[in-house]
Design a protein around this motif. Structure first.
Motif, mmCIF file in Angstrom:
data_model
loop_
_atom_site.group_PDB
_atom_site.id
_atom_site.type_symbol
_atom_site.label_atom_id
_atom_site.label_comp_id
_atom_site.label_asym_id
_atom_site.label_seq_id
_atom_site.Cartn_x
_atom_site.Cartn_y
_atom_site.Cartn_z
ATOM 1 N N GLY A 73 -2.464 4.136 3.104
ATOM 2 C CA GLY A 73 -1.442 5.173 3.036
ATOM 3 C C GLY A 73 -1.061 5.526 1.603
ATOM 4 O O GLY A 73 -0.626 6.632 1.330
ATOM 5 N N GLU A 83 0.574 8.904 5.902
ATOM 6 C CA GLU A 83 0.503 8.038 7.086
ATOM 7 C C GLU A 83 -0.817 7.260 7.073
ATOM 8 O O GLU A 83 -1.886 7.855 6.899
ATOM 9 C CB GLU A 83 0.588 8.899 8.349
ATOM 10 C CG GLU A 83 0.557 8.105 9.626
ATOM 11 C CD GLU A 83 0.621 9.000 10.853
ATOM 12 O OE1 GLU A 83 0.026 8.617 11.863
ATOM 13 O OE2 GLU A 83 1.237 10.071 10.774
ATOM 14 N N PRO A 84 -0.757 5.922 7.203
ATOM 15 C CA PRO A 84 -1.998 5.128 7.196
ATOM 16 C C PRO A 84 -2.990 5.641 8.243
ATOM 17 O O PRO A 84 -2.623 6.025 9.343
ATOM 18 C CB PRO A 84 -1.524 3.708 7.539
ATOM 19 C CG PRO A 84 -0.096 3.679 7.083
ATOM 20 C CD PRO A 84 0.439 5.068 7.347
ATOM 21 N N ASP A 121 -3.545 13.416 10.385
ATOM 22 C CA ASP A 121 -3.389 12.069 10.947
ATOM 23 C C ASP A 121 -4.425 11.820 12.047
ATOM 24 O O ASP A 121 -5.142 12.751 12.450
ATOM 25 C CB ASP A 121 -1.954 11.837 11.426
ATOM 26 C CG ASP A 121 -1.575 12.606 12.667
ATOM 27 O OD1 ASP A 121 -2.458 13.194 13.330
ATOM 28 O OD2 ASP A 121 -0.370 12.615 12.985
#
Length: 180
Positions: free
Chosen positions: A34, A17-18, A55
Motif C-alpha cells: 500500500g 489500498e493494499p 482496487d
C-alpha cells in the motif's frame, strides 16, 4: 494542489489500498503493501501529476495534482545609487525593482522590505564612514534566490589643502625667504 516547486524532480509518496494497482502518470507503480514512493521528473511551468488507483474489486479512483515548476531566479534591477558611489550623507536611498513570474520577497541587508504594487522599491540604508556593502536579495515563492551587492563609499572628511608658497615674506621686522 497548485504547489510551486523549485526543482523539476519530485518524489511522489503516498498510501494506496493494499493489493491495488497504482498508475502514476501512465506508469505502473509497485505498491504491494500500500505504501509507494516514486521519483518523477517534471517540466518547467505547470504540470499535472495523475494518480489512478484500481482496487482488487475493480473500483477506480483518479486524483490529479497540479504543480508548477519554477527554477528561474528573480531579476533584480538597481536604479540608484550607482555602484561605487561616493556619498557624504549618513543614509542613502537604494531604489530598484524586481521581476519574477511568482510572488517574491526582497531583503535589503537581511531585512525584508515592502514592494510597491509595480514591484519597485525605495529604501533608506544607513552608512558608516568608508566602504559600505549593501546587499539586495530577492527570493521567489519556489525558493529561487538572486543577490546583488552595491558598494557605496561614505566620505564626510573635508578635503585638505597643502599650499606651496615661494617668495619673500615679512615676518614682523625680519624678512625671511621661504621655499616650501
Amino acid at each position: 494542489n497548485f504547489a510551486l516547486l523549485g526543482s523539476p524532480e519530485v518524489n511522489v509518496v503516498g498510501i494506496v489500498e493494499p493489493g491495488s494497482r497504482l498508475i502514476l502518470n501512465d506508469e505502473l507503480v509497485d505498491a504491494p503493501t500500500g505504501a509507494f514512493s516514486r521519483l518523477i521528473l517534471l517540466q518547467e511551468g505547470e504540470n499535472q501529476i495523475r494518480l489512478v488507483a484500481i482496487d482488487p474489486a475493480g473500483n477506480v479512483r483518479t486524483q490529479v495534482q497540479t504543480v508548477t515548476v519554477d527554477t528561474v531566479k528573480p531579476v533584480i534591477t538597481l536604479t540608484s545609487p550607482a555602484n561605487e558611489t561616493l556619498w557624504n550623507k549618513p543614509t542613502v536611498t537604494v531604489t530598484g525593482n524586481v521581476s519574477d513570474d511568482h510572488s517574491v520577497r526582497v531583503l535589503v541587508d537581511g531585512a525584508e522590505i515592502l514592494l510597491n504594487t509595480d514591484n519597485t522599491f525605495s529604501v533608506p540604508v544607513a552608512l558608516f564612514e568608508g566602504t559600505n556593502f549593501v546587499t539586495v536579495q530577492a527570493v521567489d515563492g519556489a525558493g529561487n534566490t538572486q543577490t546583488r551587492q552595491l558598494t557605496v563609499i561614505r566620505d564626510t572628511t573635508p578635503p585638505y589643502v597643502v599650499p606651496q608658497l615661494e617668495g619673500t615674506f615679512q615676518d614682523g621686522v625680519i624678512t625671511r625667504t621661504y621655499d616650501l
